[in-house]
Design an enzyme around this catalytic site. Structure first.
Site, short mmCIF file in Angstrom:
data_model
loop_
_atom_site.label_atom_id
_atom_site.label_comp_id
_atom_site.label_asym_id
_atom_site.label_seq_id
_atom_site.Cartn_x
_atom_site.Cartn_y
_atom_site.Cartn_z
N CYS A 56 0.74 -1.18 0.06
CA CYS A 56 -0.06 0.15 -0.07
C CYS A 56 0.83 1.30 0.00
CB CYS A 56 -0.97 0.11 1.22
SG CYS A 56 -2.09 1.42 1.53
N CYS A 57 0.58 2.26 -0.81
CA CYS A 57 1.26 3.44 -0.60
C CYS A 57 -0.04 4.41 -0.60
CB CYS A 57 2.06 3.86 -1.89
SG CYS A 57 1.28 4.10 -3.64
N ALA A 58 0.28 5.83 -0.78
CA ALA A 58 -0.85 6.89 -0.75
C ALA A 58 -1.91 6.74 -1.54
CB ALA A 58 -0.22 8.46 -0.82
#
Length: 364
Positions: free
Chosen positions: A96-98
């Site tokens: 997961c990133c932004a």
């Protein structure tokens, strides 16, 4: 590699406590994260700031080139080792990133080149955050029964024992009063809301939930505030009030605030520092309500607290704390709660001792 991208996928991920390898910078993670997330960033705070500045000044290609330059060689290898270990330890996890953009895709591609296929959250943290907000709005529409009562009535324990109960204070890591802090630091507001939503989703998924059982809380629990959608529903909810004998309440408070907190502090810090932390905790709690007590009464109770701590250190007994706890309850906490309860008397639907309220709630 199958990516998660539907609303139901996001909810299923939260319900299952799916491990999330969050590759955002630490500053982003601290501002808000999902409950099962671990932070293994692609870039640290300084690297992220430098890439962001480059993006604004020179565009995306230059920013991407700078990112690859900053995360190269030994730094890249160290981070790869951490991601690889996390993937092997959490084979059912997800990246997961932004926003599900370049950072998670870069890490995913590097892992793929190393022989590890690992899915990512399409839409990233932003999509998960929107899911928790929407889930709380929806789930808060179910009927709510609040457990009320004066300090020491065992409200939190009663909520914890209900299959449809959600321990708001436990999630907030704070017991809601001047003496409410625990040894665990409170989460950021967004992280608290995410944790609450995940807990509500899991509780709702375990059963055919008809109503929520919650403790009668004010808007703030320590530094965290309840989501407005839930708080609004709580102001309309029925209240069951626990009315236990004063002596029973004192026993509970002695166990929770003196015996257990002393044990927790000494376990965490060792005997000497733990004792100092415990003393400071009690004094800080009393000091927080100094203005409401008045200076003279505060000084009297603070002196009794000091004497009780001296006795406890010498003998191990916590009985001397009653000398300041009893007047604090009778002069401050009990009148304050009764005043608050009077303002919502029409919401009270049941009164009884702890076991009676527990049985009443069970029958709902």
């Amino acid at each position: 590699m199958q990516e998660r991208h539907t609303e139901q996928d996001y909810r299923a991920l939260l319900i299952a406590d799916t491990p999330i390898i969050d590759v955002r910078a630490p500053i982003e993670f601290e501002q808000g994260a999902m409950p099962a997330a671990i932070n293994l960033p692609l870039m640290n705070n300084d690297e992220r700031a430098a890439v962001g500045t480059c993006y604004k000044q020179q565009g995306s290609d230059a920013a991407l080139a700078l990112g690859h330059k900053l995360v190269a060689g030994e730094i890249r290898q160290q981070r790869m080792d951490a991601w690889r270990a996390a993937c092997l330890q959490n084979p059912q996890g997800i990246l997961c990133c932004a926003r599900g953009g370049q950072r998670s895709h870069i890490v995913q591609s590097w892992l793929h080149a190393a022989g590890i296929d690992y899915p990512l959250v399409e839409g990233g943290y932003k999509a998960l955050r929107q899911t928790t907000i929407q889930a709380t709005i929806e789930l808060a529409q179910k009927p709510i029964v609040l457990i009320g009562g004066c300090t020491g009535c065992g409200k939190t324990l009663l909520v914890q024992q209900q299959p449809n109960g959600v321990d708001l204070e436990g999630l907030a890591r704070h017991r809601g009063s001047a003496f409410g802090r625990t040894l665990q630091p409170q989460l950021s507001q967004a992280s608290f809301e995410n944790l609450l939503a995940a807990e509500m989703l899991k509780t709702d998924a375990r059963q055919n939930l008809r109503l929520w059982v919650l403790e009668d809380e004010s808007r703030m629990i320590g530094s965290n505030h309840l989501p407005e959608c839930l708080r609004e529903r709580m102001t309309q909810a029925a209240i069951a009030v626990v009315e236990d004998p004063f002596e029973i309440r004192l026993e509970r408070l002695n166990e929770e605030y003196f015996l257990r907190m002393h044990h927790d502090f000494t376990h965490a810090y060792g005997d000497e520092q733990g004792w100092q932390e415990y003393c400071e905790y009690l004094h800080h709690g009393l000091s927080a309500i100094k203005r409401r007590l008045g200076l003279q009464r505060y000084n009297e109770l603070a002196a009794r607290l000091d004497a009780a701590l001296t006795t406890q250190l010498a003998t191990g007994s916590t009985d001397s704390h009653l000398a300041w706890l009893v007047p604090l309850l009778k002069e401050y906490y009990d009148p304050m709660y009764r005043y608050q309860l009077e303002k919502k008397a029409e919401k009270v639907v049941f009164r009884g001792e702890w076991a009676e309220v527990a049985e009443w709630v069970k029958a709902r």
